[in-house]
Structures are given as C-alpha cells and as structure tokens.
Design an enzyme around this catalytic site. Sequence first.
Site, PDB file in Angstrom:
ATOM      1  N   CYS A 209       0.801  -1.220   0.000  1.00  0.00           N
ATOM      2  CA  CYS A 209       0.000   0.000   0.000  1.00  0.00           C
ATOM      3  C   CYS A 209       0.836   1.273   0.000  1.00  0.00           C
ATOM      4  O   CYS A 209       0.290   2.377  -0.026  1.00  0.00           O
ATOM      5  CB  CYS A 209      -0.940   0.002   1.195  1.00  0.00           C
TER       6      CYS A 209
ATOM      7  N   HIS B 196      -2.053   7.867   6.782  1.00  0.00           N
ATOM      8  CA  HIS B 196      -2.407   6.622   6.089  1.00  0.00           C
ATOM      9  C   HIS B 196      -3.695   6.063   6.680  1.00  0.00           C
ATOM     10  O   HIS B 196      -4.586   5.639   5.929  1.00  0.00           O
ATOM     11  CB  HIS B 196      -1.265   5.614   6.237  1.00  0.00           C
TER      12      HIS B 196
ATOM     13  N   GLU C  87       0.638   4.187  13.625  1.00  0.00           N
ATOM     14  CA  GLU C  87       0.916   5.466  12.977  1.00  0.00           C
ATOM     15  C   GLU C  87       0.806   6.615  13.970  1.00  0.00           C
ATOM     16  O   GLU C  87       1.658   7.521  13.994  1.00  0.00           O
ATOM     17  CB  GLU C  87      -0.040   5.699  11.808  1.00  0.00           C
TER      18      GLU C  87
ATOM     19  N   LYS D 170      -9.164   8.274   4.048  1.00  0.00           N
ATOM     20  CA  LYS D 170      -9.744   6.959   3.760  1.00  0.00           C
ATOM     21  C   LYS D 170     -11.133   6.790   4.380  1.00  0.00           C
ATOM     22  O   LYS D 170     -11.856   5.850   4.023  1.00  0.00           O
ATOM     23  CB  LYS D 170      -8.799   5.851   4.218  1.00  0.00           C
TER      24      LYS D 170
ATOM     25  N   HIS E  70      -9.816   2.479   1.156  1.00  0.00           N
ATOM     26  CA  HIS E  70      -8.392   2.232   0.955  1.00  0.00           C
ATOM     27  C   HIS E  70      -8.169   1.817  -0.501  1.00  0.00           C
ATOM     28  O   HIS E  70      -8.556   0.719  -0.900  1.00  0.00           O
ATOM     29  CB  HIS E  70      -7.912   1.145   1.911  1.00  0.00           C
TER      30      HIS E  70
ATOM     31  N   PHE F  10       1.380  -3.696   3.902  1.00  0.00           N
ATOM     32  CA  PHE F  10       1.657  -5.032   4.415  1.00  0.00           C
ATOM     33  C   PHE F  10       3.115  -5.395   4.187  1.00  0.00           C
ATOM     34  O   PHE F  10       3.688  -5.131   3.131  1.00  0.00           O
ATOM     35  CB  PHE F  10       0.792  -6.067   3.706  1.00  0.00           C
TER      36      PHE F  10
END
Length: 411
Positions: free
Chosen positions: A163, A303, A314, A333, A338, A399
């Site tokens: 991502c 994110h 985060e 998001k 996403h 990931f």
Amino acid sequence: MVVTGLGVISPLGVSAPELWAGLLGGLCGVRALDGPEFEDQAVRIAATVPADPRSRLAHPQARRMNRAAQFAVLAAREAWLDAGLAPGGARDSGLDATRTGVSIGSIIGGAPILVEQDRRLRERGPRSVSPLTAPMTVPSQAASQISLDLHITGEARTVVSACASGTEAIGQAVDRIRHGHLDVVLAGGAEAAVTPAVMAAFAAMRALSTRNDDPLAASRPFDRHRTGFVNGEGAGLLVLEAEEHARARGARIYCEAAGWGLSADAHHLAAPDPAGVGIERAVRRALDDAEAGAEDVIHVNAHATGTVDGDAAEATALRIVFGAGTVPVTAPKGGLGHLQGAAGGVEAVATALTLHHGIVPPTVGCDDLDDSIALDVVRKQARELPATGDLALSNSFGFGGHNAVLALRRR
C-alpha cells in the site's frame, strides 16, 4: 521539483475538483456491492468509482487495458491538461519526450484479468483464453499505457511495495528529476481490485470492516469503534517537473515536491510494528530529505486505514516526532476507502490541494476519536492551515512493513 498538474479517478468522483469537493464536503464513496458474485461474501461493501472508465475511452483502446490501466490513463490525461500541456502528448507540448517519464505504483494491477482467464480455461478450454491476457495482467500495464497514450519515451516505471506503492512511485520520480535524468514525470498510483477473490482474501485476514448494513459508516480511521478498512479503487497522478523547467514554460505551480522517505519494519508478514519505529524513521527521512524539521510541518495526511493496530502504530510514530496534538491531521480513507496501490497517488493530490487552498479537509467516519490516538485529528468541518510553517506530509504504509512518506511544501 514542483507539482504542476493533478488528475484523479476516485470513489468521490472522476476529477481532481470532484475529489476536493467531496473531501471538503465530508462525503463518503463507500457503496454496497450488488453483483451476484458478492452475494455469499462476508464483506459486501467497497469504495468504487461511480463511473465506467470504458465509456471515457475509445473502445479499441479500452478493450486492451485492464481496469486499473483505464483509471490511470484517464487520471494521466487530466493531470497532463491541468499542467497546461497539449492533449497530443509530449512532443505536441513542446517537451523532450526522451526526458519525460511515467512512474506508477500498483499492487495487483491486472491480476483480476488472470483470474477471469483461468476461469475460462477451466470451463471452456485453452482456445477461450484471450491473446491479450499476458499484456493486460502485468502490473506495469498502467505505466505503459500512459506512455503510449501521451507518447512519453523517457521511461515508464512501475513500483510495487504494497500500500506504499503510489507514494514510493512519486518519490522515485522526485529523485529522477532531482538527479537530472528527467524534466517532467507523471507519477502516482492506480488500482482496481474490488473483485470477489480479493474481497474474500482480505475478509479471510479479518482486515475489512464488516459494516455491510451501513456502508457510509464503515470506514472509521482513528475512531474508537474502527474494525477494519474498506477496499477501494481509483487512480491519482501528479505532474512533477523541475522548477526551472516549469517556470520557463509559464506553468502554474501547486506546491513543491520537497522530499520523501522510505523504511522497512522487518516486523511481521502483515501487521505493523506497534512501536511505530519504521514509520517514525520514514517520517524523519522525509523531513531530512526536505531539509526541514518537525517544527516546519503544518499538516499530515495520515495513512490511517481504520484498522485497530495500523492506526495505533501510525499515531504512536507521529506523537514521537511531533508531540501529542500539535499538527492538524486528516485521514481521507474515511471517505475514499483504501485504494491500495492508488492510495498514495490520490492522497498526494489531496495533500497538494490542501496546501494550494490552505484548507485541511475533515476526517469522515471519525465520530468518536479514540483517546489513545492523542492527535489533533481534523473532524466534522474543514480547518484553515496554520499560518506558520510550510510542509505537509502524505503517509503510506503497506503489508510487510513498507513505509513511504512524501513531503510537499507550500509556495
């Protein structure tokens, strides 16, 4: 390096102005998936683009592209024209095509094409498989199709880093210009992975929000009641160029592409390092690359996907770098879902527009801020940027521990 053009295909609309209006208005692009192929799925919601990209392309061209490449070409055309360049491509725009490039992030690319052709093979035999399968399956098709469409011959590169792909693709473009290899680059990300196989795979990981009965409240970044992310699709591209080159042709400048940072967690197959060490490192590297300090940052585009562990990691990293509640943070998001490999590109466009207009959009879905987040999350209504400072960060994490942070500076 400066940003001179923006292009977007997203769940909030099919242009950069529609994206911006949707973000400012607190809109949400999450929808129910009504097709029969999703009936038995545990998760039946996604953030999908509200228009068929094939209707905006010539039929012979569209049928040779996977859906992600279709999004990418449309976003590239918008960004190209927005930068004041000619629709015919690089040479018609007075550019040196050999010093013009493309840099696109994608995770899955045309994998849905391969899944469909495998089904045909099993049901109807080898002769049913399309001869276009191979060129439409590779993740690099989006970059190559933009290159073909706009006659760009300098380079057409593809970045695959989960991502973080879109943000890393923009960072790579910044370096190609910075080191004198290229003058102009179309950079960002594209993805179209709202398919039964992908939805089932993410659901099996228990990574997705399961609010099938309430799609508009499913994506909840930083919220106390967040349960997972919402899968999405789209494309976001920026035109980047050397400032001297942009000024020589009289281009409008949105902001400066000041720097970027990368790191790897080396922690887990899918989960982030809960201490946020890798994220912190990427943030600090972006600041160093931009020759800036934490005190210069006036905004963070987070994110924040809406997963319990990801949002917490985060937030931990941002508190370490900036302190608790000191920098206005937004998490798009909540309204966009996403967008996977496209997330970094679309959110970089949003960050550039935030700097250009001086306004931070609100975070959709964060109705009850988790106390443990301890950040200044912009909610409920838009807010003006702080008067002092000049840097905004756009974060993307993936990931496997891929971390990428883009630093943009207002002009």
